[in-house]
Design a protein around this motif. Structure first.
Motif, PDB file in Angstrom:
ATOM      1  N   TYR A  69       0.844  -1.204   0.000  1.00  0.00           N
ATOM      2  CA  TYR A  69       0.000   0.000   0.000  1.00  0.00           C
ATOM      3  C   TYR A  69       0.878   1.254   0.000  1.00  0.00           C
ATOM      4  CZ  TYR A  69      -3.477   3.413   1.574  1.00  0.00           C
ATOM      5  OH  TYR A  69      -4.297   4.506   1.683  1.00  0.00           O
ATOM      6  N   ASN A  70       1.903   1.239   0.825  1.00  0.00           N
ATOM      7  CA  ASN A  70       2.787   2.399   0.928  1.00  0.00           C
ATOM      8  C   ASN A  70       3.671   2.587  -0.297  1.00  0.00           C
ATOM      9  OD1 ASN A  70       1.850   3.179   3.461  1.00  0.00           O
ATOM     10  ND2 ASN A  70       3.233   1.777   4.503  1.00  0.00           N
ATOM     11  N   GLY A 104     -10.337   0.641   9.666  1.00  0.00           N
ATOM     12  CA  GLY A 104      -9.848   1.919  10.167  1.00  0.00           C
ATOM     13  C   GLY A 104      -8.753   2.408   9.238  1.00  0.00           C
ATOM     14  N   ARG A 105      -7.565   2.584   9.771  1.00  0.00           N
ATOM     15  CA  ARG A 105      -6.432   3.017   8.948  1.00  0.00           C
ATOM     16  C   ARG A 105      -5.472   1.863   8.661  1.00  0.00           C
ATOM     17  NH1 ARG A 105      -4.166   8.640  10.788  1.00  0.00           N
ATOM     18  NH2 ARG A 105      -4.123   8.986   8.562  1.00  0.00           N
ATOM     19  N   ARG A 106      -5.799   0.664   9.139  1.00  0.00           N
ATOM     20  CA  ARG A 106      -4.921  -0.495   8.991  1.00  0.00           C
ATOM     21  C   ARG A 106      -5.268  -1.286   7.728  1.00  0.00           C
ATOM     22  NH1 ARG A 106      -4.774  -5.926  10.208  1.00  0.00           N
ATOM     23  NH2 ARG A 106      -6.912  -5.948  10.972  1.00  0.00           N
ATOM     24  N   VAL A 152     -12.178   0.148   0.860  1.00  0.00           N
ATOM     25  CA  VAL A 152     -11.035  -0.228   0.032  1.00  0.00           C
ATOM     26  C   VAL A 152     -10.379   1.028  -0.530  1.00  0.00           C
ATOM     27  CG1 VAL A 152     -11.974  -2.490  -0.610  1.00  0.00           C
ATOM     28  CG2 VAL A 152     -12.369  -0.524  -2.091  1.00  0.00           C
ATOM     29  N   ARG A 153      -9.128   0.871  -0.876  1.00  0.00           N
ATOM     30  CA  ARG A 153      -8.374   1.899  -1.592  1.00  0.00           C
ATOM     31  C   ARG A 153      -7.686   1.188  -2.750  1.00  0.00           C
ATOM     32  NH1 ARG A 153     -11.043   3.961   1.496  1.00  0.00           N
ATOM     33  NH2 ARG A 153     -10.669   5.609   2.997  1.00  0.00           N
TER      34      ARG A 153
END
Length: 151
Positions: free
Chosen positions: A88-89, A110-112, A145-146
């Motif tokens: 992701y990063n 959440g953000r995980r 999702v992203r």
């Protein structure tokens, strides 16, 4: 042709027009290359349908979620880190643009980031879901999702 000559007065030949269009489209080349690479990586992943989920598996016969994406992109010359969060990063967010086949789909709590798959089109992903399953196509089941594109 006269309309083109009026629009591009310094371009009087086919070669000149080709050069002008190449310069105009040059900014889209990296985007097109990334989309092509994504489609190629997806084609690799499709050949792994039915392979068993294996915790920590990076192929070629068993995979976990990030192992499948890492393996598929490696086959087309792109290195991805090992975990879903690391992947992701390392990707570019697609944002409002529509994902393309082979782009990565990241699932968040959440953000995980807890899961990754490859976009297959029509709201589906190809992924290695969980222990006891096999690599398969599945409908995206959540809106959390992203989308990321491998550059």
């Amino acid at each position: 042709m006269s309309a083109l000559k009026n629009a591009f007065p310094s371009v009087m030949t086919c070669a000149g027009l080709t050069a002008a269009l190449t310069l105009t489209l040059a900014g889209t080349a990296p985007e097109a290359e990334a989309a092509t690479r994504a489609a190629q990586a997806f084609a690799v992943a499709v050949t792994k349908q039915g392979a068993p989920y294996e915790w920590g598996g990076t192929g070629p016969n068993g995979f976990d979620c990030s192992g499948l994406t890492q393996y598929s992109y490696k086959q087309v010359g792109k290195h991805l880190p090992r975990t879903a969060a690391q992947q992701y990063n390392r990707t570019s967010r697609i944002g409002g643009r529509a994902p393309q086949r082979g782009d990565l789909v990241f699932f968040l709590a959440g953000r995980r980031v807890y899961h990754v798959g490859m976009y297959a089109g029509d709201g589906r992903i190809l992924h290695a879901p969980k222990p006891g399953t096999r690599v398969r196509l599945e409908k995206i089941w959540t809106g959390s999702v992203r989308y990321g594109r491998v550059r």
